[in-house]
Design a protein around this motif. Structure first.
Motif, mmCIF file in Angstrom:
data_model
loop_
_atom_site.group_PDB
_atom_site.id
_atom_site.type_symbol
_atom_site.label_atom_id
_atom_site.label_comp_id
_atom_site.label_asym_id
_atom_site.label_seq_id
_atom_site.Cartn_x
_atom_site.Cartn_y
_atom_site.Cartn_z
ATOM 1 N N UNK A 1 -33.370 -14.246 -11.872
ATOM 2 C CA UNK A 1 -32.832 -12.939 -12.174
ATOM 3 C C UNK A 1 -32.522 -12.217 -10.864
ATOM 4 N N UNK A 2 -31.415 -11.502 -10.819
ATOM 5 C CA UNK A 2 -31.048 -10.712 -9.639
ATOM 6 C C UNK A 2 -31.406 -9.250 -9.868
ATOM 7 N N UNK A 3 -31.308 -8.465 -8.809
ATOM 8 C CA UNK A 3 -31.552 -7.026 -8.935
ATOM 9 C C UNK A 3 -30.568 -6.390 -9.915
ATOM 10 N N UNK A 4 -29.316 -6.806 -9.840
ATOM 11 C CA UNK A 4 -28.300 -6.246 -10.739
ATOM 12 C C UNK A 4 -28.590 -6.595 -12.190
ATOM 13 N N UNK A 5 -29.011 -7.826 -12.439
ATOM 14 C CA UNK A 5 -29.355 -8.219 -13.816
ATOM 15 C C UNK A 5 -30.548 -7.413 -14.311
ATOM 16 N N UNK A 6 -31.534 -7.217 -13.455
ATOM 17 C CA UNK A 6 -32.695 -6.417 -13.829
ATOM 18 C C UNK A 6 -32.294 -4.972 -14.084
ATOM 19 N N UNK A 7 -31.420 -4.433 -13.233
ATOM 20 C CA UNK A 7 -30.945 -3.057 -13.411
ATOM 21 C C UNK A 7 -30.240 -2.899 -14.764
ATOM 22 N N UNK A 8 -29.379 -3.845 -15.104
ATOM 23 C CA UNK A 8 -28.677 -3.791 -16.398
ATOM 24 C C UNK A 8 -29.672 -3.913 -17.566
ATOM 25 N N UNK A 9 -30.692 -4.752 -17.379
ATOM 26 C CA UNK A 9 -31.732 -4.901 -18.402
ATOM 27 C C UNK A 9 -32.471 -3.571 -18.606
ATOM 28 N N UNK A 10 -32.736 -2.876 -17.513
ATOM 29 C CA UNK A 10 -33.393 -1.558 -17.615
ATOM 30 C C UNK A 10 -32.533 -0.591 -18.422
ATOM 31 N N UNK A 11 -31.245 -0.544 -18.084
ATOM 32 C CA UNK A 11 -30.346 0.378 -18.790
ATOM 33 C C UNK A 11 -30.325 0.087 -20.289
ATOM 34 N N UNK A 12 -30.312 -1.172 -20.653
ATOM 35 C CA UNK A 12 -30.269 -1.542 -22.074
ATOM 36 C C UNK A 12 -31.600 -1.275 -22.777
ATOM 37 N N UNK A 13 -32.693 -1.649 -22.143
ATOM 38 C CA UNK A 13 -33.996 -1.559 -22.803
ATOM 39 C C UNK A 13 -34.573 -0.145 -22.820
ATOM 40 N N UNK A 14 -34.108 0.710 -21.936
ATOM 41 C CA UNK A 14 -34.660 2.068 -21.889
ATOM 42 C C UNK A 14 -33.740 3.096 -22.538
ATOM 43 N N UNK A 15 -32.635 2.645 -23.135
ATOM 44 C CA UNK A 15 -31.668 3.600 -23.671
ATOM 45 C C UNK A 15 -32.205 4.422 -24.836
ATOM 46 N N UNK A 16 -33.223 3.943 -25.528
ATOM 47 C CA UNK A 16 -33.763 4.730 -26.636
ATOM 48 C C UNK A 16 -34.858 5.708 -26.191
ATOM 49 N N UNK A 17 -35.162 5.725 -24.893
ATOM 50 C CA UNK A 17 -36.097 6.718 -24.347
ATOM 51 C C UNK A 17 -35.286 7.865 -23.749
ATOM 52 N N UNK A 18 -35.939 8.978 -23.576
ATOM 53 C CA UNK A 18 -35.309 10.113 -22.918
ATOM 54 C C UNK A 18 -35.523 9.963 -21.409
ATOM 55 N N UNK A 19 -34.716 9.109 -20.779
ATOM 56 C CA UNK A 19 -34.864 8.821 -19.355
ATOM 57 C C UNK A 19 -33.525 9.027 -18.642
ATOM 58 N N UNK A 20 -33.623 9.248 -17.354
ATOM 59 C CA UNK A 20 -32.449 9.262 -16.477
ATOM 60 C C UNK A 20 -32.714 8.231 -15.397
ATOM 61 N N UNK A 21 -31.818 7.248 -15.292
ATOM 62 C CA UNK A 21 -31.980 6.174 -14.322
ATOM 63 C C UNK A 21 -31.052 6.446 -13.144
ATOM 64 N N UNK A 22 -31.628 6.557 -11.958
ATOM 65 C CA UNK A 22 -30.852 6.796 -10.740
ATOM 66 C C UNK A 22 -31.051 5.634 -9.776
ATOM 67 N N UNK A 23 -29.971 4.930 -9.498
ATOM 68 C CA UNK A 23 -30.030 3.855 -8.505
ATOM 69 C C UNK A 23 -29.759 4.492 -7.154
ATOM 70 N N UNK A 24 -30.835 4.721 -6.370
ATOM 71 C CA UNK A 24 -30.690 5.453 -5.116
ATOM 72 C C UNK A 24 -30.386 4.543 -3.928
ATOM 73 N N UNK A 25 -30.764 3.292 -4.006
ATOM 74 C CA UNK A 25 -30.468 2.293 -2.978
ATOM 75 C C UNK A 25 -30.333 0.954 -3.682
ATOM 76 N N UNK A 26 -29.918 -0.065 -2.941
ATOM 77 C CA UNK A 26 -29.757 -1.381 -3.562
ATOM 78 C C UNK A 26 -31.093 -1.955 -4.027
ATOM 79 N N UNK A 27 -32.198 -1.475 -3.432
ATOM 80 C CA UNK A 27 -33.502 -2.011 -3.822
ATOM 81 C C UNK A 27 -34.442 -0.958 -4.413
ATOM 82 N N UNK A 28 -33.890 0.222 -4.786
ATOM 83 C CA UNK A 28 -34.757 1.276 -5.321
ATOM 84 C C UNK A 28 -34.072 2.027 -6.461
#
Length: 144
Positions: A1-28
């Motif tokens: 798994x890459x960072x981008x794949x993990x990031x996309x997984x986060x966006x999909x799996x957390x969409x039913x929560x009241x969250x705001x996802x901010x990608x501030x750096x390539x590794x954070x």
């Protein structure tokens, strides 16, 4: 798994929560979450994503408190911070110390320095304040 794949997984799996996802750096990634969701989301990071809790930090930039739980996904090197705001007038949040022992001392330290209550914490005794300052005095808490 890459960072981008993990990031996309986060966006999909957390969409039913009241969250705001901010990608501030390539590794954070900083994820703003509600205090009500901290235990469930920490469980997801620890058990489903196989992250480890690196540390947690508290600040008081304004009147209220902010807590950052720093999770590392060692396989990809992605650091994900769960960011929670805790109100000054009711500084309470559920503890994640029952999910991971690494939260035990960190939450106790945040309690002693800021007066933040961690509901359900398994060990609430003094860690660093014993004899260093008066009970009920929180040296890092700003006077408002």
């Amino acid at each position: 798994m890459t960072k981008e794949e993990l990031y996309r997984q986060l966006e999909q799996n957390l969409e039913h929560y009241n969250v705001i996802i901010n990608k501030v750096k390539s590794n954070r990634v900083i994820i703003d979450v509600s205090a009500d969701d901290i235990v469930e989301l920490s469980k997801y990071f620890l058990q489903t994503l196989k992250c480890r809790l690196v540390t947690a930090t508290a600040t008081q930039p304004e009147r209220d408190f902010e807590i950052y739980y720093h999770f590392s996904h060692d396989e990809t090197g992605l650091i994900m911070n769960l960011h929670v705001r805790v109100p000054y007038d009711q500084p309470e949040i559920k503890s994640i110390a029952t999910l991971t022992k690494s939260a035990n001392w960190i939450e106790r330290e945040m309690h002693e320095l800021f007066g933040i209550e961690f509901e359900g914490h398994p060990e609430k005794g003094p860690l660093i304040s014993d004899g260093n300052w008066e009970p009920g005095e929180f040296p890092y808490r700003k006077k408002t």
